[in-house]
Scaffold this motif. Sequence first.
Motif, short mmCIF file in Angstrom:
data_model
loop_
_atom_site.label_atom_id
_atom_site.label_comp_id
_atom_site.label_asym_id
_atom_site.label_seq_id
_atom_site.Cartn_x
_atom_site.Cartn_y
_atom_site.Cartn_z
N ASP A 99 0.90 -1.34 0.00
CA ASP A 99 0.01 0.28 -0.12
C ASP A 99 1.15 1.31 -0.02
O ASP A 99 0.75 2.21 -1.01
CB ASP A 99 -0.80 -0.11 1.10
CG ASP A 99 -2.04 -1.14 0.53
OD1 ASP A 99 -2.82 -1.58 -0.47
OD2 ASP A 99 -2.29 -1.40 2.39
N SER A 100 1.29 1.69 1.02
CA SER A 100 2.87 2.64 0.99
C SER A 100 3.89 2.63 -0.39
O SER A 100 3.68 4.03 -0.85
CB SER A 100 3.76 2.58 2.58
OG SER A 100 3.06 2.62 3.04
N LYS A 103 1.28 4.34 -2.75
CA LYS A 103 0.92 5.46 -2.18
C LYS A 103 2.41 6.29 -2.83
O LYS A 103 2.28 7.82 -3.94
CB LYS A 103 0.67 5.48 -0.62
CG LYS A 103 -0.60 5.45 -0.49
CD LYS A 103 -0.72 5.79 1.51
CE LYS A 103 -1.97 5.59 1.41
NZ LYS A 103 -1.61 6.27 3.49
N ARG A 106 1.71 7.18 -6.75
CA ARG A 106 1.01 7.68 -6.69
C ARG A 106 1.16 9.45 -6.10
O ARG A 106 0.28 10.05 -6.70
CB ARG A 106 -0.61 7.43 -6.46
CG ARG A 106 -1.36 6.49 -6.77
CD ARG A 106 -2.52 5.52 -6.82
NE ARG A 106 -2.72 4.83 -6.83
CZ ARG A 106 -3.31 3.93 -6.03
NH1 ARG A 106 -3.09 3.99 -4.64
NH2 ARG A 106 -3.92 2.99 -6.84
N GLU A 108 1.08 10.10 -2.92
CA GLU A 108 0.06 10.80 -2.22
C GLU A 108 0.88 10.79 -0.76
O GLU A 108 0.27 11.60 0.07
CB GLU A 108 -0.60 9.24 -2.30
CG GLU A 108 -1.76 9.21 -3.16
CD GLU A 108 -2.74 7.79 -3.08
OE1 GLU A 108 -2.44 7.16 -2.37
OE2 GLU A 108 -3.57 7.82 -3.87
N PHE A 109 1.85 10.76 -0.34
CA PHE A 109 1.92 10.87 0.35
C PHE A 109 2.73 12.76 0.39
O PHE A 109 2.52 13.49 1.64
CB PHE A 109 3.78 10.75 0.64
CG PHE A 109 3.71 8.98 1.14
CD1 PHE A 109 3.32 8.80 2.16
CD2 PHE A 109 4.27 8.49 0.39
CE1 PHE A 109 2.86 7.08 2.54
CE2 PHE A 109 4.33 6.70 0.69
CZ PHE A 109 3.79 6.19 1.70
N GLU A 112 -0.56 13.80 1.54
CA GLU A 112 -0.85 13.87 3.22
C GLU A 112 -0.03 14.45 4.01
O GLU A 112 -0.38 15.29 4.96
CB GLU A 112 -0.43 12.06 3.61
CG GLU A 112 -1.53 11.25 3.24
CD GLU A 112 -1.06 9.64 3.53
OE1 GLU A 112 -0.71 9.66 4.54
OE2 GLU A 112 -1.76 8.97 3.09
#
Length: 121
Positions: A99-100, A103, A106, A108-109, A112
């Motif tokens: 999952d990480s 992310k 993508r 996505e970090f 966040e």
Amino acid sequence: MEAIDPLPSIPDWLEEARQEWHTQATAGFGFGVMPGLDAIVTSSERREVILDLCSKAMKRLHDYGPVVPKAELNAILMGGPQNMFTEDVSTELFERVGDSFMKLLRDEFRDESSVENSVAQ
């Protein structure tokens, strides 16, 4: 590797990455796989290919159920007996890593950390 191998045609960049990742994952170097994403994910098309492969790998991982049997894990190692798994491993551990990784692909970090920074202010 099992998500890449059945592809009808494998681009050179992906075959090179596959070979390097396989060596790192199975040779028992002791540091895990260093994917080298900056050199590999050089376009949105490549990013989508890698994300699709990750999704397939995550489905296969999920199919194991709550644990990945040590026999399965040991079957892919080439690093010798000092690198053998002595117990089954929780599927959740691998899922968190997967999952990480997805992310990260993508980006996505960054999203966040932006949310965390705005909340902190």
